[in-house]
Enzyme design. Structure first.
Site, PDB file in Angstrom:
ATOM      1  N   HIS A  12       0.818  -1.065   0.185  1.00 16.24           N
ATOM      2  CA  HIS A  12      -0.185  -0.029   0.041  1.00 16.24           C
ATOM      3  C   HIS A  12       0.728   1.229  -0.137  1.00 16.24           C
ATOM      4  CE1 HIS A  12       0.221  -0.451   4.356  1.00 16.24           C
ATOM      5  NE2 HIS A  12       0.451   1.071   4.346  1.00 16.24           N
ATOM      6  N   ARG A  16      -1.918  11.238   3.926  1.00 21.09           N
ATOM      7  CA  ARG A  16      -2.500  12.034   4.848  1.00 21.09           C
ATOM      8  C   ARG A  16      -3.817  12.772   4.223  1.00 21.09           C
ATOM      9  NH1 ARG A  16       2.899  12.279   6.088  1.00 21.09           N
ATOM     10  NH2 ARG A  16       3.332  11.556   8.226  1.00 21.09           N
ATOM     11  N   GLU A  73      -3.976   3.629   1.685  1.00 20.18           N
ATOM     12  CA  GLU A  73      -3.993   3.934   3.216  1.00 20.18           C
ATOM     13  C   GLU A  73      -4.201   5.481   3.176  1.00 20.18           C
ATOM     14  OE1 GLU A  73      -1.832   4.119   7.250  1.00 20.18           O
ATOM     15  OE2 GLU A  73      -0.967   2.804   5.838  1.00 20.18           O
ATOM     16  N   ASN A  77      -5.722  12.782  11.009  1.00 15.33           N
ATOM     17  CA  ASN A  77      -5.550  13.078  12.420  1.00 15.33           C
ATOM     18  C   ASN A  77      -6.762  14.055  12.605  1.00 15.33           C
ATOM     19  OD1 ASN A  77      -2.867  12.223  12.795  1.00 15.33           O
ATOM     20  ND2 ASN A  77      -2.387  13.370  11.106  1.00 15.33           N
ATOM     21  N   HIS A 102       2.694  11.371  -7.596  1.00 16.36           N
ATOM     22  CA  HIS A 102       1.351  11.130  -7.694  1.00 16.36           C
ATOM     23  C   HIS A 102       1.107   9.679  -7.459  1.00 16.36           C
ATOM     24  CE1 HIS A 102       3.061  10.225 -11.686  1.00 16.36           C
ATOM     25  NE2 HIS A 102       2.469   9.189 -11.666  1.00 16.36           N
ATOM     26  N   GLU A 148      -3.181  10.191 -11.618  1.00 12.07           N
ATOM     27  CA  GLU A 148      -2.984   9.944 -12.878  1.00 12.07           C
ATOM     28  C   GLU A 148      -3.649   8.644 -13.391  1.00 12.07           C
ATOM     29  OE1 GLU A 148       0.501   8.799 -16.236  1.00 12.07           O
ATOM     30  OE2 GLU A 148       1.039   8.310 -14.084  1.00 12.07           O
TER      31      GLU A 148
END
Length: 339
Positions: A12, A16, A73, A77, A102, A148
């Site tokens: 993965h 964030r 993932e 926060n 990207h 992309e």
């Protein structure tokens, strides 16, 4: 205790995000990804959202989450969604335009896929009709990350629609300073294979696509066409000519302020054996297994200090405790300044 790199998987990529509701809906509604795992850590105030292509036509449909390639993932926060001043670093904006570039999703019919995104009012960094490269587009997600879009070999020019169930999370692009050092690391340390190279001497850069070779897959492609468009689990290394000679030149790794991209994760057959091998190869570490309280979490650093998270695949070695490593992250954030 041994490890076999031919069993590794590019599991993965972590990004964030400001508002997880918007981001999860974006990837679900526009690309057909599914939320296959969500982990909440209220004590340390963050949540992790794992998305993947999971329809019957997907590469890894129904598999346990570490037994896959092509997961995304999203790390949230708590409170950032209400903070007007919070903004992630997407890797393509000055003064931090030097890092992760990207993610890439391959689609069955690129024209129809882009038309569908346009009808959903998705913003683009580059439309198919823009510039000289008419075979790729870049959409923007809610945080401004570039997505992309490329066409697969299975594309049917006569089709009047696009099928989300055959989309693939094809690759993640990272900019690298010294391509020889990076290639040595990804091939000799992580065990990846160089599967495709694109050289652009007039533009002053080269692209190198690496991954774990599948059965019957040839490496070293340099010709026309993209034989890798139908698969997942690739890393694209972008090398801009001359950076290796620039004294003091350094790419932003996404974990220093301002933050954005976090890491890539490699699923390994035996975490202890893999880390022992990394130690023998004298890699640089962000966190060893023996550091701190989390004895089943490690991060190694590539030559540009990008973080790489090795995780055990329990199906191969029955290491169920390592499947639970993310479930025990209550201590994780404070130990390595994450997420």
């Amino acid at each position: 205790m041994t490890t076999n790199t031919s069993l590794y998987k590019m599991n993965h990529t972590m990004l964030r995000v400001k508002d997880p509701k918007r981001s999860v809906e974006y990837y679900q509604n526009n690309f057909g990804m599914k939320l296959i795992r969500k982990l909440d850590f209220e004590e340390v105030k963050f949540s992790l959202y794992f998305l993947a292509f999971d329809s019957p036509g997907a590469e890894s449909a129904g598999r346990q989450w570490t037994d896959r390639e092509g997961l995304l993932e999203l790390t949230h926060n708590y409170g950032t969604e209400d903070d007007d001043n919070y903004k992630v670093n997407n890797g393509n904006v000055e003064p931090h335009k030097d890092m992760f570039g990207h993610i890439c999703i391959s689609v069955d019919h690129i024209e129809k896929a882009c038309e569908r995104l346009e009808s959903n009012n998705i913003p683009f960094q580059k439309r198919l009709s823009d510039g000289g490269m008419k075979h790729i587009a870049f959409a923007l997600d809610p945080d401004g990350y570039w997505v992309e879009i490329i066409g697969q070999k299975r594309s049917d020019p006569s089709s009047t629609f696009t099928k989300l169930d055959v989309y693939r999370f094809n690759h993640t692009m990272l900019r690298v300073k010294d391509v020889e050092k990076s290639m040595q690391f990804y091939r000799s340390v992580l065990g990846m294979c160089l599967l495709r190279t694109i050289e652009q001497p007039k533009a002053g850069f080269n692209l190198y696509f690496l991954g774990y070779r599948r059965e019957g897959e040839e490496g070293g492609h340099t010709g026309e066409g993209n034989p890798l468009a139908d698969r997942e689990g690739l890393v694209e290394l972008t090398w801009n000519y001359g950076t290796e000679k620039e004294e003091g030149f350094k790419y932003h790794n996404g974990n220093e302020e301002p933050q954005g991209f976090g890491h890539i994760c490699i699923s390994v057959d035996d975490l202890d054996a893999a880390c022992s091998r990394f130690e023998d190869l004298r890699v640089n570490w962000k966190k060893r297994l023996t550091d701190g309280r989390m004895k089943n979490v490690a991060f190694i650093l590539d030559p540009d200090d990008y973080w790489i998270d090795p995780q055990s695949h329990p199906k191969r070695r029955h290491q169920i405790q390592s499947v639970l490593l993310v479930d025990q992250l209550v201590d994780y954030g404070s130990e390595i300044d994450m997420p």
